[in-house]
Design a protein around this motif. Structure first.
Motif, PDB file in Angstrom:
ATOM      1  N   PRO A  84      45.753  33.338  51.019  1.00  0.00           N
ATOM      2  CA  PRO A  84      47.185  33.686  51.072  1.00  0.00           C
ATOM      3  C   PRO A  84      47.530  34.551  49.865  1.00  0.00           C
ATOM      4  O   PRO A  84      47.111  34.253  48.737  1.00  0.00           O
ATOM      5  CB  PRO A  84      47.884  32.324  50.995  1.00  0.00           C
ATOM      6  N   VAL A  85      48.287  35.620  50.069  1.00  0.00           N
ATOM      7  CA  VAL A  85      48.590  36.526  48.974  1.00  0.00           C
ATOM      8  C   VAL A  85      50.083  36.815  48.905  1.00  0.00           C
ATOM      9  O   VAL A  85      50.818  36.676  49.884  1.00  0.00           O
ATOM     10  CB  VAL A  85      47.817  37.860  49.104  1.00  0.00           C
ATOM     11  N   GLY A  86      50.505  37.218  47.731  1.00  0.00           N
ATOM     12  CA  GLY A  86      51.864  37.644  47.446  1.00  0.00           C
ATOM     13  C   GLY A  86      51.853  38.227  46.056  1.00  0.00           C
ATOM     14  O   GLY A  86      50.852  38.137  45.330  1.00  0.00           O
ATOM     15  N   GLU A  87      52.952  38.851  45.653  1.00  0.00           N
ATOM     16  CA  GLU A  87      53.017  39.430  44.319  1.00  0.00           C
ATOM     17  C   GLU A  87      52.857  38.343  43.264  1.00  0.00           C
ATOM     18  O   GLU A  87      53.570  37.356  43.266  1.00  0.00           O
ATOM     19  CB  GLU A  87      54.351  40.148  44.119  1.00  0.00           C
ATOM     20  N   SER A  88      51.897  38.529  42.367  1.00  0.00           N
ATOM     21  CA  SER A  88      51.719  37.593  41.261  1.00  0.00           C
ATOM     22  C   SER A  88      50.915  38.277  40.166  1.00  0.00           C
ATOM     23  O   SER A  88      50.229  39.277  40.409  1.00  0.00           O
ATOM     24  CB  SER A  88      50.996  36.313  41.711  1.00  0.00           C
ATOM     25  N   SER A  89      50.986  37.724  38.958  1.00  0.00           N
ATOM     26  CA  SER A  89      50.291  38.317  37.815  1.00  0.00           C
ATOM     27  C   SER A  89      48.783  38.118  37.878  1.00  0.00           C
ATOM     28  O   SER A  89      48.037  38.818  37.193  1.00  0.00           O
ATOM     29  CB  SER A  89      50.842  37.714  36.515  1.00  0.00           C
ATOM     30  N   THR A  90      48.303  37.168  38.682  1.00  0.00           N
ATOM     31  CA  THR A  90      46.862  36.892  38.768  1.00  0.00           C
ATOM     32  C   THR A  90      46.271  37.280  40.118  1.00  0.00           C
ATOM     33  O   THR A  90      45.148  36.894  40.435  1.00  0.00           O
ATOM     34  CB  THR A  90      46.602  35.393  38.511  1.00  0.00           C
ATOM     35  N   LEU A  91      47.013  38.041  40.914  1.00  0.00           N
ATOM     36  CA  LEU A  91      46.539  38.395  42.247  1.00  0.00           C
ATOM     37  C   LEU A  91      45.230  39.177  42.193  1.00  0.00           C
ATOM     38  O   LEU A  91      44.307  38.912  42.969  1.00  0.00           O
ATOM     39  CB  LEU A  91      47.610  39.202  42.981  1.00  0.00           C
ATOM     40  N   ARG A  92      45.143  40.135  41.284  1.00  0.00           N
ATOM     41  CA  ARG A  92      43.924  40.961  41.209  1.00  0.00           C
ATOM     42  C   ARG A  92      42.694  40.113  40.955  1.00  0.00           C
ATOM     43  O   ARG A  92      41.655  40.288  41.616  1.00  0.00           O
ATOM     44  CB  ARG A  92      44.089  42.012  40.087  1.00  0.00           C
ATOM     45  N   ASN A  93      42.784  39.181  40.030  1.00  0.00           N
ATOM     46  CA  ASN A  93      41.632  38.337  39.715  1.00  0.00           C
ATOM     47  C   ASN A  93      41.311  37.369  40.846  1.00  0.00           C
ATOM     48  O   ASN A  93      40.142  37.050  41.088  1.00  0.00           O
ATOM     49  CB  ASN A  93      41.885  37.565  38.424  1.00  0.00           C
ATOM     50  N   ALA A  94      42.349  36.892  41.529  1.00  0.00           N
ATOM     51  CA  ALA A  94      42.120  35.990  42.657  1.00  0.00           C
ATOM     52  C   ALA A  94      41.388  36.714  43.780  1.00  0.00           C
ATOM     53  O   ALA A  94      40.515  36.140  44.443  1.00  0.00           O
ATOM     54  CB  ALA A  94      43.447  35.425  43.156  1.00  0.00           C
ATOM     55  N   VAL A  95      41.746  37.970  44.026  1.00  0.00           N
ATOM     56  CA  VAL A  95      41.057  38.759  45.049  1.00  0.00           C
ATOM     57  C   VAL A  95      39.585  38.916  44.684  1.00  0.00           C
ATOM     58  O   VAL A  95      38.688  38.734  45.527  1.00  0.00           O
ATOM     59  CB  VAL A  95      41.726  40.143  45.200  1.00  0.00           C
ATOM     60  N   ALA A  96      39.307  39.249  43.419  1.00  0.00           N
ATOM     61  CA  ALA A  96      37.924  39.427  42.976  1.00  0.00           C
ATOM     62  C   ALA A  96      37.123  38.134  43.137  1.00  0.00           C
ATOM     63  O   ALA A  96      35.958  38.158  43.567  1.00  0.00           O
ATOM     64  CB  ALA A  96      37.906  39.886  41.521  1.00  0.00           C
ATOM     65  N   TYR A  97      37.757  37.004  42.816  1.00  0.00           N
ATOM     66  CA  TYR A  97      37.050  35.728  42.939  1.00  0.00           C
ATOM     67  C   TYR A  97      36.725  35.417  44.393  1.00  0.00           C
ATOM     68  O   TYR A  97      35.607  34.994  44.717  1.00  0.00           O
ATOM     69  CB  TYR A  97      37.893  34.604  42.338  1.00  0.00           C
ATOM     70  N   ALA A  98      37.682  35.612  45.283  1.00  0.00           N
ATOM     71  CA  ALA A  98      37.449  35.314  46.699  1.00  0.00           C
ATOM     72  C   ALA A  98      36.335  36.179  47.270  1.00  0.00           C
ATOM     73  O   ALA A  98      35.472  35.692  48.023  1.00  0.00           O
ATOM     74  CB  ALA A  98      38.741  35.529  47.489  1.00  0.00           C
ATOM     75  N   VAL A  99      36.321  37.455  46.919  1.00  0.00           N
ATOM     76  CA  VAL A  99      35.263  38.349  47.402  1.00  0.00           C
ATOM     77  C   VAL A  99      33.911  37.921  46.846  1.00  0.00           C
ATOM     78  O   VAL A  99      32.903  37.905  47.567  1.00  0.00           O
ATOM     79  CB  VAL A  99      35.578  39.808  47.023  1.00  0.00           C
ATOM     80  N   ARG A 100      33.871  37.558  45.568  1.00  0.00           N
ATOM     81  CA  ARG A 100      32.606  37.151  44.952  1.00  0.00           C
ATOM     82  C   ARG A 100      32.062  35.869  45.583  1.00  0.00           C
ATOM     83  O   ARG A 100      30.859  35.756  45.865  1.00  0.00           O
ATOM     84  CB  ARG A 100      32.805  36.947  43.449  1.00  0.00           C
ATOM     85  N   VAL A 101      32.966  34.911  45.848  1.00  0.00           N
ATOM     86  CA  VAL A 101      32.531  33.662  46.485  1.00  0.00           C
ATOM     87  C   VAL A 101      31.967  33.936  47.877  1.00  0.00           C
ATOM     88  O   VAL A 101      30.917  33.408  48.254  1.00  0.00           O
ATOM     89  CB  VAL A 101      33.703  32.668  46.558  1.00  0.00           C
ATOM     90  N   ALA A 102      32.657  34.749  48.649  1.00  0.00           N
ATOM     91  CA  ALA A 102      32.191  35.071  50.004  1.00  0.00           C
ATOM     92  C   ALA A 102      30.857  35.802  49.958  1.00  0.00           C
ATOM     93  O   ALA A 102      29.945  35.522  50.748  1.00  0.00           O
ATOM     94  CB  ALA A 102      33.241  35.921  50.718  1.00  0.00           C
ATOM     95  N   GLN A 103      30.734  36.721  49.027  1.00  0.00           N
ATOM     96  CA  GLN A 103      29.503  37.505  48.921  1.00  0.00           C
ATOM     97  C   GLN A 103      28.329  36.643  48.480  1.00  0.00           C
ATOM     98  O   GLN A 103      27.223  36.732  49.045  1.00  0.00           O
ATOM     99  CB  GLN A 103      29.722  38.648  47.934  1.00  0.00           C
ATOM    100  N   ASP A 104      28.553  35.792  47.504  1.00  0.00           N
ATOM    101  CA  ASP A 104      27.466  34.922  47.027  1.00  0.00           C
ATOM    102  C   ASP A 104      27.005  33.970  48.118  1.00  0.00           C
ATOM    103  O   ASP A 104      25.795  33.750  48.302  1.00  0.00           O
ATOM    104  CB  ASP A 104      27.936  34.123  45.801  1.00  0.00           C
ATOM    105  N   ASP A 105      27.958  33.392  48.847  1.00  0.00           N
ATOM    106  CA  ASP A 105      27.592  32.461  49.905  1.00  0.00           C
ATOM    107  C   ASP A 105      26.843  33.169  51.038  1.00  0.00           C
ATOM    108  O   ASP A 105      25.847  32.648  51.553  1.00  0.00           O
ATOM    109  CB  ASP A 105      28.842  31.790  50.460  1.00  0.00           C
ATOM    110  N   ALA A 106      27.307  34.351  51.394  1.00  0.00           N
ATOM    111  CA  ALA A 106      26.648  35.101  52.469  1.00  0.00           C
ATOM    112  C   ALA A 106      25.255  35.545  52.060  1.00  0.00           C
ATOM    113  O   ALA A 106      24.318  35.509  52.867  1.00  0.00           O
ATOM    114  CB  ALA A 106      27.507  36.315  52.848  1.00  0.00           C
ATOM    115  N   THR A 107      25.099  35.957  50.800  1.00  0.00           N
ATOM    116  CA  THR A 107      23.780  36.378  50.318  1.00  0.00           C
ATOM    117  C   THR A 107      22.809  35.207  50.301  1.00  0.00           C
ATOM    118  O   THR A 107      21.643  35.325  50.701  1.00  0.00           O
ATOM    119  CB  THR A 107      23.907  36.971  48.903  1.00  0.00           C
ATOM    120  N   GLU A 108      23.286  34.061  49.840  1.00  0.00           N
ATOM    121  CA  GLU A 108      22.440  32.872  49.758  1.00  0.00           C
ATOM    122  C   GLU A 108      21.966  32.418  51.131  1.00  0.00           C
ATOM    123  O   GLU A 108      20.805  32.024  51.301  1.00  0.00           O
ATOM    124  CB  GLU A 108      23.201  31.745  49.069  1.00  0.00           C
ATOM    125  N   ARG A 109      22.831  32.509  52.136  1.00  0.00           N
ATOM    126  CA  ARG A 109      22.476  32.021  53.467  1.00  0.00           C
ATOM    127  C   ARG A 109      22.001  33.124  54.399  1.00  0.00           C
ATOM    128  O   ARG A 109      21.618  32.844  55.534  1.00  0.00           O
ATOM    129  CB  ARG A 109      23.683  31.300  54.081  1.00  0.00           C
TER     130      ARG A 109
END
Length: 349
Positions: A12-37
């Protein structure tokens, strides 16, 4: 996570001061999990609509939501450019045709989207405030977990909050509350213009402004809408007096009837009004109408004591609710289905 053959994450997204970092974290988690499996990955960035379907500014707010999603998509594509597994990005605005107030409302539309797209994991931005007024992260997390979703908070650093006493956005609120309080003080004093009255009035208005400005007004006043609302309110007063007169006659008949045909009950319904003043107006209007009494109001849920079958039927027909929407939101808002019709739609689904 997201099935054996695919990694799927909802953010879920909306204007916030940490949105950019949250996006990066979600992409990294998805990428790491997909690479591992050894599977593919998709991250769904969803913007829950915090505006109402009949707001005059809804079109502009929808465009702002689209701009946020476009920005998020660019960030996500940048973060996915690495040697890891490719990550697809999906974006959507949800709940634009509904009335989202509480964390449960936001969780409901997010759960519906998650079920439709086969998602079971949610990454939330720690600064995400879906209502735009008060932080609702913890209750939103709780509501999502109650619906069987795996929820985690993006571990991003939160910025230090420093706010000025009076900013540009709140200056009009302070001026408005001060002006109204000062004029009210002068009215009580008989409009005396002696120095003592002016000084004490200014001091009193200043104290009221400092203590209650953020409570009296939720945001900068929209002066251009006030004349129209006042005109519609004048029409509403006539309508309300007519409803009170009819209800008085109905209750007088019940009281004078030998069998005293009453059937008291407590009724609950979710009113299609938003904001403190409209909700207060509706609650007081219901109480002023003989046969019904507002017992409690929580968010948009009203608890009403109805004395007779007719008063209960009138309540769910939504005449007063429709009139209040007309006053505060205009003619278009009056066309929203009544509480009875909304309940029937929910039953059918």
């Amino acid at each position: 996570m997201g099935g054996d053959d695919h990694t799927r994450i909802l953010v879920p997204v909306g204007e916030s001061s940490t949105l950019r970092n949250a996006v990066a974290y979600a992409v990294r988690v998805a990428q790491d999990d997909a690479t591992e499996r050894g599977v593919s990955a998709t991250v769904h960035f969803v913007y829950p609509a915090a505006w109402r379907a009949v707001e005059p500014t809804r079109a502009a707010k929808f465009e702002q939501a689209q701009e946020v999603l476009e920005r998020v998509e660019v960030w996500a594509d940048e973060d996915a450019e690495s040697d890891g597994a490719p990550v697809e990005v999906e974006t959507a605005v949800v709940g634009a045709d509904e009335y989202l107030f509480s964390p449960g409302d936001f969780a409901r539309v997010l759960e519906s989207y998650a079920r439709d797209h086969g998602l079971d994991r949610v990454v939330v931005d720690p600064e995400y405030q879906p209502g735009g007024n008060a932080p609702m992260l913890r209750p939103l997390e709780f509501e999502l977990r109650q619906r069987g979703l795996d929820v985690e908070e993006a571990p991003v650093e939160r910025p230090t909050r420093r706010s000025r006493l009076v900013g540009r956005e709140s200056l009009s609120q302070y001026v408005t509350v001060f002006g109204v309080s000062f004029l009210f003080y002068l009215t009580l004093g008989g409009w005396s213009i002696e120095l003592f009255e002016l000084v004490t009035g200014a001091i009193s208005a200043g104290i009221v402004t400092a203590v209650l400005s953020k409570i009296a007004l939720k945001g900068p006043p929209q002066f251009t809408r006030i004349p129209g609302q006042l005109g519609r309110f004048a029409i509403y007063v006539v309508y309300l007096l007519w409803e009170i007169a009819k209800a008085n006659v109905a209750i007088a008949y019940v009281v004078l009837h030998p069998k005293l045909p009453i059937n008291p009950s407590l009724e609950r319904f979710e009113a299609a009004v938003w904001g403190d003043l409209p909700a207060t107006t509706l609650a007081n209007s219901i109480t002023l109408t003989p046969g019904t009494l507002t017992v409690d109001v929580s968010d948009r849920e009203f608890v009403i004591h109805a004395l007779t079958d007719d008063s209960r039927s009138d309540l769910f027909d939504g005449g007063l609710e429709r009139a209040v929407r007309f006053v505060f939101y205009g003619r278009q808002a009056a066309r929203i289905p009544s509480p009875r019709e909304r309940n029937e739609e929910v039953s059918e689904t």
